[in-house]
Design an enzyme around this catalytic site. Structure first.
Site, PDB file in Angstrom:
ATOM      1  CB  THR B  12      -1.050  -0.272   1.235  1.00 58.88           C
ATOM      2  OG1 THR B  12      -1.897  -0.984   1.782  1.00 58.88           O
ATOM      3  CG2 THR B  12      -2.004   1.036   1.010  1.00 58.88           C
ATOM      4  CE  LYS B 103       2.710   1.987  11.407  1.00 62.30           C
ATOM      5  NZ  LYS B 103       1.295   2.591  10.712  1.00 62.30           N
ATOM      6  CB  VAL B 130       3.837   9.586  13.770  1.00 65.15           C
ATOM      7  CG1 VAL B 130       3.053  10.154  14.937  1.00 65.15           C
ATOM      8  CG2 VAL B 130       5.675   9.140  14.650  1.00 65.15           C
ATOM      9  CG  ASP B 199      -0.286   1.835  14.649  1.00 65.84           C
ATOM     10  OD1 ASP B 199       0.608   1.401  13.924  1.00 65.84           O
ATOM     11  OD2 ASP B 199      -1.396   2.953  14.572  1.00 65.84           O
ATOM     12  CE  LYS B 203       0.438   5.322  13.712  1.00 64.95           C
ATOM     13  NZ  LYS B 203      -0.670   4.936  13.231  1.00 64.95           N
ATOM     14  N   GLY B 300      -3.803   5.196   4.383  1.00 64.70           N
ATOM     15  CA  GLY B 300      -4.128   5.691   3.061  1.00 64.70           C
ATOM     16  C   GLY B 300      -2.546   5.142   2.260  1.00 64.70           C
TER      17      GLY B 300
END
Lengths: 430, 430
Positions: B12, B103, B130, B199, B203, B300
Site C-alpha cells: 500500500t 513505526k 506517525v 501501533d 507512534k 491510506g
C-alpha cells in the site's frame, strides 16, 4: 555566524518577536547555525515604557534600519498600509529579506511585493499574517507539490469567534460580547476591522494566493460580518443544535474561484463546532492527503511571535520551495456552497393566516423545512432548497411573505459535495 | 538535476509513493530543482499483478539497491523489523538517505538508526510513520526551536478510531465493528497490532523522541487496547454524552515522562470527540504557541505516500534543523492525567443492599458521582476522586464492593491542569 535584524514596530507582535528572538537566540543558532541579533527597532515614541529591555536599540527613523547594510532581515510589525508598504518595498528593493505579520498589506499589495522580492532574490514571508500561530503557509508550500488543493477555508478571526462563542454559550447579546472582547484586549476600540469581516477577508486572500496561485482583488469577494447578529437568531440556531461561525472560504474551479466571508451555521457533528473562543481553524482539501484541519491560537503576543520566528528559521535555513506558477488574476464568482439555509421572517402583525401563507409558499417552492418556529409574528426556519436561493428570496419578497430579517448558510460536512451555483446571493445580515 | 531512488516494498505505502513520485516528478523538480527517479523496487514476488506500471524496475535482490552507488535515497516501505532493520542500517551506513514509514522499526531501533544516520551525515526521516498524512514531525522540528513542548498526545490509530466510531454511532458490537473494518481494509486479518494498542504505542514513542528528546523503551509504557471493550460500557458512555477514544499521550516532567496508551472518555465539548472514523489527531502544547491540534487522515495509499514525499522534498531541499540535544533515556512514570473515571461494577446477584453499600463506600472515600446507573446487578458511574485511583480500587476490592468490570479515565479538556500522580494505575479493560 550572526545575522542582524531590524524590527519595525514594538506593539503586541513586535514585543512577542523581540522576546522570542532574544530568549531563544541560542536555540536558533544551535538549530540553524546562525545567531539572530536584533540591531535596531523602529518605534513612534522613544520614551514610552516597554515590557522588554531595549536600551540603545530604539529609533524613530526608519532609514536607520532600511539603509543599514549590516541588517539583512527586516521584520515588519507596524500594521496598516502606509508607511508599512513603503518600508517593506524599500527593504526588499535593497536586498533585505522581509517577514511581515501584516495581512492587510499582503492582501492588498502582496502581488507587487512578491514580485519585488523575486526580482531582488530575497524572501518575503508572512506566516504570522494568517491563522496566528498556525503554521499553515509553510505547510501549503509543501503540500502544493504533491496535491491539487481545491479548497481552503476556516475560522480565521479570533475576535469574532470569541464573540460568537460567548453569544452562543453564555446567552450574551452581541453588544455585551463585543464589550467583553474589548475589555480582554481581543477587540480594538474600533472593532469594524474584525467584526465586519475585513480581517478574515484579507487572510482569505493571502490563503488563496498561496493555495491556488491566484490574485484576487479585495473588493471582489462577498464579505458579511457578524455586526448586527441578533440575539434571537442565536437562540434559534442554538436551540436547533447549530453553532454560528464566521467562515472564510475559497473553492477553485477551472477558470475562477468561488469565495466568501460570511457567518454560517455549523452542525454539532462538525469539528468546526468545537473550535471556540479565540481559536482559529484552517481546512485544506487535496487530492492526495484528503482533508486537513489545523487548529491553534489565532492571535496573541507569543503565538504570533512564534509564527514570525518560524519564517525567520526558514530564511536562515534557506528553505526555498520555488513557486514557478506565477499567480494569475482570476475572477471571483458569487455562489453558494450549500442548498440549506437559516432564515428569519418578520410577519405582518396579527395576521392569523400568515403561517399558512408561508407554509404554502415553501411547499410550492419545494423548500424542505428541517427546523422551524413561529411565535410573536416571527417565523424562523432551517430550509433545504431545490431552487436557487436568490430566486427564492426574490419570490419571497414579490409575494410579500413577511419581511426577511436574517439569512445564513448552513455549512455542509462534506464540502466536496458542495453544489456551487453561480449567482449573486443575498446571504447575510439584513 | 536528477536523483535516483531505491524503493523497498510495493504494498500500500510503496504503491502510493510510486504513484506520487512518478505523477508529480515534474512538480517536485520545479519546486526543488531536483527530479526524483525511482530506479529499482524491491519486491518479494516478481510476477504478482501490480496497480502501477513498473516494468523493468522490480528486483528480488535488496543488494541491487543497497549496493548501487547511483541510488542516493532509499525509501523503506516493507514494514516489520527484519529485514527492514538490516536494509535501513546498510543503506545509512553506505551514505544513502533513508525515508521510512515503519513505526515499529523507528520505535524499537530509532535511537540506533538515528545515530548511524548522524555518523554518516545522511538524513533518516519517518514522517509517514506517525499520524499518516499529518505533517507533524516536520512541524515539531520547527516548533522545538521556539517552544518548550511539554505535552504530546492524540488519536494516532485510524483502525481503532474507526471501530470505536462505529460502536458509538451505529450501536455495533466490538466484533461487528472489527469485522467491518477488516472488510474495508482498515484492519488486518490479525488485528492485534492495532486493537491492542501496539501501533499507537510505537507512534507515541516516535513522537516523544522527537518532541522531548527522550528515548523510551517500548515495554516501559502502559498500553491498553480496545479489544474486549464491552457494548454495555459504550452504551453508558454514549448515554452520558461522552465518546470513547484510544488516546496515546506523553507529558514531560523534569526528570522523566508520564505516558500511556489507553481508551479514554472524551467530553462532547472536546475537539477530539469530533475526530471520527479513520481520522487521526495530534495535540501539542508549547509555552509560546499554546496548543495545536492537527487533524488528518491516519492512513491510506496516497495520504501516506504524501508524507513520504514530504520527507523527500525536505531531503532534496537539504532542510536540516539540527538537533543538538542527544536523546536521553528517561524513566517512564506511571500515572494518571485525571481524577475522573468511568467504572462498571458487577454486583452480587439479588443483594438488595448492594446499591446502598456502593453509595456508602463512595461517600466514605469522598468520590463524587457525576453520572450513574444501577440496573440488573450492574453499577456504572463516572466519578471524581479525591484520592488515588489505585488506593480506591484496592479498597473497592478489599471491601468486596462488587466485581470491577471496566475502568477508564475521562480526558480533561485542559491537560495543563492535569494532576499527574505517580502510581501504578489499573485503568483499562479488565
Amino acid at each position: 555566524m550572526k545575522i542582524k535584524i531590524g524590527l519595525l514596530g514594538l506593539g503586541t507582535v513586535g514585543t512577542g518577536v523581540y522576546k522570542l528572538i532574544t530568549s531563544r537566540g541560542g536555540h536558533i543558532r544551535e538549530s540553524t547555525g546562525v545567531y539572530p541579533e536584533i540591531k535596531k527597532i523602529l518605534v513612534k515614541n522613544l520614551n514610552k515604557p516597554r515590557k522588554v529591555k531595549v536600551e540603545g536599540l530604539l529609533t524613530q527613523n526608519a532609514e536607520e534600519i532600511l539603509k543599514d547594510k549590516e541588517i539583512k532581515i527586516v521584520i515588519e510589525a507596524i500594521g496598516g498600509i502606509s508607511p508599512a508598504y513603503e518600508y517593506v518595498k524599500e527593504a526588499l528593493s535593497s536586498g533585505k529579506h522581509v517577514i511581515t505579520a501584516n495581512k492587510e498589506l499582503m492582501a492588498k499589495h502582496g502581488e507587487d511585493l512578491n514580485e519585488t522580492a523575486k526580482k531582488n532574490g530575497v524572501f518575503l514571508k508572512c506566516e504570522a499574517s494568517v491563522g496566528g500561530a498556525i503554521p499553515i503557509l509553510h505547510q501549503i508550500d509543501r503540500l502544493k507539490i504533491t496535491d491539487e488543493i481545491d479548497f481552503v477555508g476556516g475560522i480565521v478571526n479570533g475576535t469574532t469567534n470569541y464573540i460568537l462563542t460567548q453569544m452562543s454559550t453564555k446567552g450574551k447579546s452581541y453588544e455585551e460580547a463585543l464589550k467583553e472582547a474589548q475589555q480582554l484586549g481581543y477587540a480594538e476600540a474600533n472593532p469594524d476591522y474584525d467584526v465586519k469581516g475585513f480581517d478574515s477577508l484579507y487572510k482569505l486572500i493571502i490563503l488563496m494566493r498561496k493555495v491556488f496561485n491566484v490574485n484576487v482583488p479585495v473588493n471582489s469577494i462577498r464579505r458579511s460580518g457578524i455586526d448586527g447578529i441578533a440575539r434571537e437568531d442565536l437562540d434559534y440556531i442554538t436551540e436547533w443544535g447549530y453553532k454560528l461561525k464566521l467562515f472564510a472560504w475559497g473553492k477553485k474551479i477551472e477558470n475562477g474561484v468561488f469565495a466568501g466571508v460570511e457567518p454560517v451555521l455549523v452542525e454539532e457533528s462538525n469539528i468546526l463546532s468545537r473550535v471556540n473562543d479565540v481559536n482559529n481553524a484552517v481546512i485544506l482539501k487535496g487530492d492526495s492527503f484528503g482533508e486537513y484541519v489545523f487548529v491553534g491560537k489565532g492571535a496573541g503576543e507569543l503565538p504570533t511571535g512564534d509564527a514570525v520566528v518560524a519564517d525567520l528559521i526558514d530564511i536562515l535555513l534557506n528553505y526555498n520551495i520555488k513557486d514557478n506558477d506565477a499567480a494569475k488574476l482570476l475572477p471571483v464568482r458569487q455562489g453558494s456552497f450549500t442548498d440549506t439555509f437559516y432564515i428569519r421572517l418578520k410577519m405582518h402583525k396579527g395576521d392569523i393566516l400568515n403561517l399558512q401563507k408561508i407554509l404554502n409558499f415553501f411547499k410550492r417552492e419545494e423548500a424542505l423545512i428541517l427546523e422551524s418556529s413561529y411565535e410573536n409574528d416571527t417565523f424562523a426556519a432551517v430550509i433545504k432548497l431545490k431552487t436557487n436561493i436568490d430566486v427564492f428570496v426574490e419570490k419571497l419578497n414579490d409575494k410579500k411573505i413577511g419581511e426577511l430579517k436574517a439569512i445564513f448558510k448552513v455549512l455542509q460536512e462534506d464540502i466536496d459535495e458542495l453544489q456551487l451555483k453561480e449567482f449573486e446571493d443575498l446571504v447575510g445580515v439584513i
